[in-house]
Design a protein around this motif. Structure first.
Motif, PDB file in Angstrom:
ATOM      1  N   THR A   1       0.101  11.569  36.374  1.00 33.94           N
ATOM      2  CA  THR A   1      -0.595  11.344  36.211  1.00 33.94           C
ATOM      3  C   THR A   1      -1.127   9.567  36.051  1.00 33.94           C
ATOM      4  O   THR A   1       0.090   9.233  35.418  1.00 33.94           O
ATOM      5  CB  THR A   1      -1.498  12.441  35.803  1.00 33.94           C
ATOM      6  OG1 THR A   1      -1.384  12.202  34.346  1.00 33.94           O
ATOM      7  CG2 THR A   1      -1.898  13.894  36.891  1.00 33.94           C
TER       8      THR A   1
ATOM      9  N   ASP B   1      -2.016  11.133  41.704  1.00 34.27           N
ATOM     10  CA  ASP B   1      -1.903  12.728  41.341  1.00 34.27           C
ATOM     11  C   ASP B   1      -1.425  13.627  41.590  1.00 34.27           C
ATOM     12  O   ASP B   1      -1.218  14.386  43.377  1.00 34.27           O
ATOM     13  CB  ASP B   1      -3.889  13.096  41.297  1.00 34.27           C
ATOM     14  CG  ASP B   1      -4.067  15.038  40.630  1.00 34.27           C
ATOM     15  OD1 ASP B   1      -3.174  15.381  39.641  1.00 34.27           O
ATOM     16  OD2 ASP B   1      -4.976  14.833  41.408  1.00 34.27           O
TER      17      ASP B   1
ATOM     18  N   GLY C   1      -0.099  16.899  46.361  1.00 34.88           N
ATOM     19  CA  GLY C   1      -1.174  15.789  45.415  1.00 34.88           C
ATOM     20  C   GLY C   1      -1.432  14.037  46.119  1.00 34.88           C
ATOM     21  O   GLY C   1      -0.746  14.710  48.028  1.00 34.88           O
TER      22      GLY C   1
END
Length: 183
Positions: free
Chosen positions: A44, A61, A77
């Motif tokens: 992230t 992400d 993600g």
């Protein structure tokens, strides 16, 4: 129990609790409720690259669920990139994550471009991130790639050759620990 003994026992309990919490924070592991399994891997954060005359940013992400620990191609993600070139032209893309592996502070993520104004939609691209605190680095697999010659393989990218612009990197890499069973 005497008062001194109670105070000593309470103090010891507090020190043990603080030590356990401190070691979790020092390990870089995110805090989670007791008994809840941590995800198997994650990447992230965001950063701008240091390349004079260019404005290049990436954000990630990407997650691999605990239940998918031995299946990095089950990652989910997105990641995004934006590049403004020295001549003022620009491009952006958003990719759906299709593979994530991490080791220590290095993550390799691939994704299929779903939206873009410059790069071919439906193509798999890869990015490597080295989370070094204030000196993060990043690499990508499509540098010099011929659009006619196909995709990169899942979880494949290059060495992190680009420097991240000072003060912009906030990457967090959660290390992956594959479980191979007894040997």
């Amino acid at each position: 129990m005497k008062r001194r003994t109670k105070i000593a026992a309470l103090g010891a309990a507090l020190l043990l609790t603080a030590g356990a919490a401190g070691s979790a924070v020092a390990s870089g592991e995110p805090e989670r409720p007791a008994g809840e399994p941590r995800e198997a891997a994650a990447l992230t954060g965001s950063a701008k690259l240091y390349r004079p005359g260019h404005d290049i940013s990436f954000s990630f992400d990407a997650h691999l669920a605990a239940k998918d620990n031995m299946h990095p191609e089950a990652a989910s993600g997105t990641f995004r990139l934006r590049h403004v070139f020295p001549d003022g032209s620009s491009g952006w893309a958003r990719a759906r994550v299709d593979c994530l592996v991490t080791g220590g502070k290095v993550a390799v993520v691939t994704g299929v471009v779903e939206e873009s104004d410059r790069w071919p939609k439906g193509r798999r691209v890869g990015v490597t991130v080295h989370d070094q605190g204030r000196h993060d680095r990043l690499g990508y697999s499509w540098a010099g790639q011929d659009p006619q010659k196909g995709d990169v393989a899942p979880c494949l990218s290059s060495a992190p050759f680009e420097k991240v612009k000072a003060g912009t990197g906030d990457f967090t890499v959660l290390p992956w620990y594959p479980e191979y069973g007894e040997s």
